[in-house]
Scaffold this active site. Structure first.
Site, PDB file in Angstrom:
ATOM      1  N   ASP A 129      -8.727 -85.050 -52.130  1.00 32.82           N
ATOM      2  CA  ASP A 129      -9.993 -85.329 -52.690  1.00 32.82           C
ATOM      3  C   ASP A 129     -11.121 -85.102 -51.294  1.00 32.82           C
ATOM      4  OD1 ASP A 129      -9.693 -85.618 -55.101  1.00 32.82           O
ATOM      5  OD2 ASP A 129      -9.221 -87.756 -55.115  1.00 32.82           O
ATOM      6  N   TYR A 380     -13.407 -84.054 -65.172  1.00 38.04           N
ATOM      7  CA  TYR A 380     -14.724 -84.975 -65.388  1.00 38.04           C
ATOM      8  C   TYR A 380     -15.933 -84.500 -66.144  1.00 38.04           C
ATOM      9  CZ  TYR A 380     -13.414 -87.654 -61.015  1.00 38.04           C
ATOM     10  OH  TYR A 380     -12.654 -88.394 -59.979  1.00 38.04           O
TER      11      TYR A 380
END
Length: 447
Positions: A129, A380
């Protein structure tokens, strides 16, 4: 006439013609010079007047943000970039966390790159990330993000962006987990910074911020991802923080909020990564006076989550740990809920209309629209709006995007990336279907 006289006569005629031609050329040059001088004077006069005109035009398109959400009956597909499919052969960035934001002129897809292209050796390990190679970039909505159509925005592993009608506000967070800094830019120029105040992974929305009459608003989180953290609302004008407020929210957990303006206030629906399988919300006005709560519906919006049942206006603890970025749109006591189809994996996507789900805890609903089949990967999701200044409507059009994650950890690849689709609310005919990523994996680099 003897030969000498003929020669003299012919020469005189030629000389006369030459003189006449020279005079004409000189006249032409003078004429061009005079014409150019007049044009230059007019242009200078126009430019001298233009700044005030441009200023008036810019002021006239400031996004008011005071309209209510448009009434809708379903969702029409707006864009699909097919980035992974195209990236098997073309130069396409390895990305995650794409989101869409619109000015009064255009909509753009923002995304966090990994400083690498698909099907290239530098795509190895991009499941991570946070790295110093991640940057926020943008491209026209619906286009695959490539080096040829994308603009650099900020160095960032967490980000947000929005347009106030006069310029782009961008927020990019980068740096070490124990001391990251958010860099604010307005029209590409650094205007302010926000330092991590808890020294525990400062992070923001991963979707657009919300603007009302020249002020833009965002929410940031600092602190544990699995326990009580600190949450702040920031009011930003022309890239400068003018006010902030820390939420008094014990037992609440806010991450990756999806925010939108509605009737002059801001509504944010967020991710509870600590202990809620329903979504927390916070609404506030321009003075940052706020209210907090959880969506009460028994139609749960997070992932992982339990099967639909009896909801709660506080956190629903069953399967409440971990989570995924998502969104909802509030309409009075009703709510449009976007969620994965699977209760345990990031796959499938659907939109559900619960006519009393904002305030009531039952699991009944009246509309379900398929977006991605449960057999296909999603990821997402987040909200964005199209202001009346863009659409010409007298209301705020609600829209959403869905990330379609491919690669690790679900595929035998060296990389993780995603494409995206988006939909906008309409009060006319729509259709449910599946719009998956559709790329065939693995790629050449993975073999």
């Amino acid at each position: 006439m003897n030969p000498n006289q003929k020669i003299i006569t012919i020469g005189s005629i030629c000389m006369g013609i030459g003189i006449i031609s020279l005079i004409l050329q000189i006249g032409n040059i003078i004429s061009m010079w005079v014409s150019h001088s007049i044009q230059t004077e007019n242009q200078n006069h126009h430019e001298a007047c233009n700044p005030s005109i441009a200023g008036q035009d810019a002021a006239s398109v400031a996004l008011a943000g005071n309209s209510s959400l448009c009434p809708i009956s379903g969702w029409a597909i707006y864009s699909k970039d097919n980035g992974i499919r195209i990236g098997s052969k073309g130069d396409v960035f390895v990305i995650r966390e794409p989101f869409i934001s619109c000015s009064h002129l255009e909509c753009r897809t923002f995304f966090l790159t990994q400083g690498a292209l698909l099907n290239d050796k530098h795509s190895n390990g991009t499941v991570k990330d946070r790295s110093p190679y991640r940057t926020l970039m943008s491209c026209p909505v619906g286009e695959a993000p490539s080096p040829y159509n994308s603009r650099f925005v900020s160095v960032a592993w967490s980000a947000s962006a929005c347009h106030d009608g006069m310029g782009w506000l961008t927020i990019g967070i980068s740096g070490p987990d124990n001391g990251a800094v958010a860099v604010l830019k307005y029209n590409g120029i650094i205007t302010d910074t926000i330092k991590s105040w808890k020294n525990n992974i400062l992070r923001t929305q991963e979707s657009e911020c919300a603007c009302i009459n020249g002020s833009c608003f965002t929410i940031m989180t600092d602190g544990p991802s699995n326990g009580q953290a600190s949450y702040k609302i920031f009011k930003i004008e022309k890239g400068k923080v003018v006010k902030s407020s820390e939420l008094n929210a014990p037992n609440y957990h806010y991450e990756e909020c999806s925010c939108y303006p509605d009737a002059g206030e801001v509504m944010c629906v967020c991710r509870d990564n600590w202990h809620g399988s329903n979504r927390p919300w916070v609404s506030f006005n321009k003075n940052l006076d706020y209210q907090i709560g959880y969506i009460c519906s028994g139609v749960f919006g997070d992932n992982p989550r339990p099967n639909d049942g009896t909801g709660s206006c506080g956190p629903v603890s069953s399967n409440g740990a971990y989570g995924i970025k998502g969104f909802s749109f509030k309409y009075g006591n009703g709510v449009w809920i976007g969620r994965t189809k699977s209760t345990s994996s990031r796959s499938g996507f659907e939109m559900i209309w619960d006519p009393n789900g904002w305030t009531e805890t039952d699991s009944s609903f009246s509309v379900k629209q398929d977006i991605v089949a449960i057999t296909d990967w999603s990821g997402y999701s987040g909200s964005f709006v199209q202001h009346p200044e863009l659409t010409g409507l007298d209301c705020m059009r609600p829209c959403f995007w869905v990330e379609l994650i491919r690669g690790r950890p679900n595929h035998n690849t060296i990389w993780t990336s995603g494409s995206s689709i988006s939909f906008c609310g309409v009060n006319s005919d729509t259709v449910g279907w599946s719009w998956p990523d559709g790329a065939e994996l693995p790629f050449t680099i993975d073999k």
